[in-house]
Design an enzyme around this catalytic site. Structure first.
Site, PDB file in Angstrom:
ATOM      1  N   GLY A  20       0.747  -1.625  -0.529  1.00  0.00           N
ATOM      2  CA  GLY A  20       0.148   0.017  -0.458  1.00  0.00           C
ATOM      3  C   GLY A  20       1.264   1.656  -0.107  1.00  0.00           C
ATOM      4  O   GLY A  20       0.448   1.917   0.668  1.00  0.00           O
ATOM      5  N   LYS A  51      -0.264   2.491  -4.451  1.00  0.00           N
ATOM      6  CA  LYS A  51      -0.697   3.443  -5.287  1.00  0.00           C
ATOM      7  C   LYS A  51      -0.810   3.774  -6.298  1.00  0.00           C
ATOM      8  O   LYS A  51      -1.529   4.941  -6.404  1.00  0.00           O
ATOM      9  CB  LYS A  51       0.046   4.532  -3.644  1.00  0.00           C
ATOM     10  CG  LYS A  51      -0.589   4.156  -2.072  1.00  0.00           C
ATOM     11  CD  LYS A  51      -1.465   5.011  -1.911  1.00  0.00           C
ATOM     12  CE  LYS A  51      -2.084   4.936  -0.612  1.00  0.00           C
ATOM     13  NZ  LYS A  51      -1.677   4.371   0.399  1.00  0.00           N
ATOM     14  N   ASP A 128      -6.344   9.267   3.000  1.00  0.00           N
ATOM     15  CA  ASP A 128      -5.378  10.100   2.014  1.00  0.00           C
ATOM     16  C   ASP A 128      -6.611  10.677   1.492  1.00  0.00           C
ATOM     17  O   ASP A 128      -6.933  11.220   0.466  1.00  0.00           O
ATOM     18  CB  ASP A 128      -4.242   9.202   1.187  1.00  0.00           C
ATOM     19  CG  ASP A 128      -3.165   9.152   2.443  1.00  0.00           C
ATOM     20  OD1 ASP A 128      -3.581   9.411   3.588  1.00  0.00           O
ATOM     21  OD2 ASP A 128      -2.525   8.444   1.436  1.00  0.00           O
TER      22      ASP A 128
END
Length: 365
Positions: A20, A51, A128
């Site tokens: 991740g 990501k 995020d």
């Protein structure tokens, strides 16, 4: 199947990897090799959520290119062959701003795509993203429940926007709504699991009391998203996180649902702290982090390279890339280039700045 990992008291440990991090992702070959390696040491799941895969993030409404879908399906098959559960982390960017019919249709298409590649574990990730919005918890609960109803996944996980006590999240994404965790705990189906990184985004330690408090708020034990040894970003990318884990006692198993390690950008070197975490769970109070590093480094790198890495451990993890100085970097580069080993090649590439990523690149992901 993976041999069950247990603490000295016999408590089962659900340990795995979540890819991740930001920046250059691992290759498909690196992922497959890591799955096989860690499965032999008690790692029971692998969750694909880099990501850099825009089709799981900003471009989530679009299907994967055919070659990517085929590669993901192949990775799922590799996991199955190793007795490892395969999962995907989907970040439908700020879908909670307008969860209308169009959004539902797009989400249904994406979930069907994930079903087709063989996803066992589905993680809906709202990390995020902006969070100072009205009814944030209620909106996210609706989406996660909808996804669970329209997915064939056997396990559903959810990452809140505020996944840590760390005030850095409030500075970056707006002040968290009052009672956010408690609202999630009340509203989420008890079968849905919830990620938590700890008291910090990159927690140095996990305490039983803190985890019990979070479990009470969520009305379920959290799934630990452990941001060690991850080293993405302009600050953390300055270091190679190589030391064996500390502050992750075996007692965590009694107050958590699972433990997911977010690895470093360096595939092979990530295996050293990953092995030490399994050792910490197995040994409990008998765990010695210095011995854990030596044992893991020997297995991952072989005797000569492990000894060299131990000699430079403080320089790589504490001093940092930019502060090493040109002369020191040149000497280290020459030393590690002499080893014919993928771990040594990762050191050389790090010295060359291969994984450096800017804040602007992170924000665009």
């Amino acid at each position: 199947m993976v041999s069950p990992l247990k603490t000295p008291e016999g408590a089962p440990v659900d340990l795995g990897l979540i890819e991740g991090f930001y920046g250059r992702p691992w290759t498909w070959e690196e992922r497959a090799e890591t799955i096989g390696f860690l499965a032999r040491h008690g790692y029971g799941f692998y969750w694909y959520a880099p990501k850099a895969d825009a089709f799981l993030r900003r471009r989530w409404r679009e299907p994967w290119p055919a070659e990517t879908a085929a590669a993901v399906k192949g990775l799922a098959a590799r996991c199955a062959a190793n007795g490892v559960r395969f999962g995907v982390g989907l970040s439908p960017f700020e879908i909670y701003r307008a969860f209308d019919d169009a959004a539902k249709a797009d989400l249904a298409s994406k979930l069907a795509e994930l079903d087709a590649v063989g996803v066992w574990d589905l993680a809906i990730l709202f990390d995020d993203m902006r969070g100072d919005l009205p009814d944030l918890a209620a909106s996210q609960i609706e989406i996660v429940h909808w996804a669970a109803e329209h997915s064939h996944a056997r396990r559903i996980l959810f990452c809140p926007t505020y996944y840590s006590d760390d005030p850095v999240l409030d500075r970056a994404f707006g002040n968290r709504p009052e009672g956010y965790l408690e609202a999630l705990g009340v509203g989420l189906d008890p079968a849905i699991e919830v990620f938590w990184t700890g008291e910090e985004v990159c927690s140095r330690a996990y305490g039983r009391a803190s985890l019990a408090r979070v479990a009470e708020a969520l009305r379920r034990p959290p799934v630990i998203w452990d941001n060690y040894p991850v080293n993405d970003g302009p600050v953390m990318g300055q270091s190679l996180h190589l030391r064996a884990v500390t502050g992750r006692p075996a007692a965590m198993a009694s107050v958590t649902r699972a433990h997911a390690v977010n690895p470093a950008s360096q595939t092979v070197l990530s295996r050293i702290p990953a092995l030490s975490l399994a050792r910490s769970y197995r040994l409990g109070e008998a765990y010695d982090y210095g011995a854990a590093f030596d044992s893991a480094a020997l297995e991952v790198l072989g005797a000569d390279l492990a000894a060299q890495l131990r000699a430079n451990l403080s320089q790589f993890q504490d001093t940092g890339l930019d502060r090493l100085g040109a002369e020191t970097k040149a000497k280290l580069r020459e030393r590690y280039a002499a080893f014919d080993h993928p771990g040594a090649r990762e050191v050389v590439a790090w010295l060359d700045g291969a994984w450096q990523i800017s804040r602007a690149e992170i924000e665009a992901s």
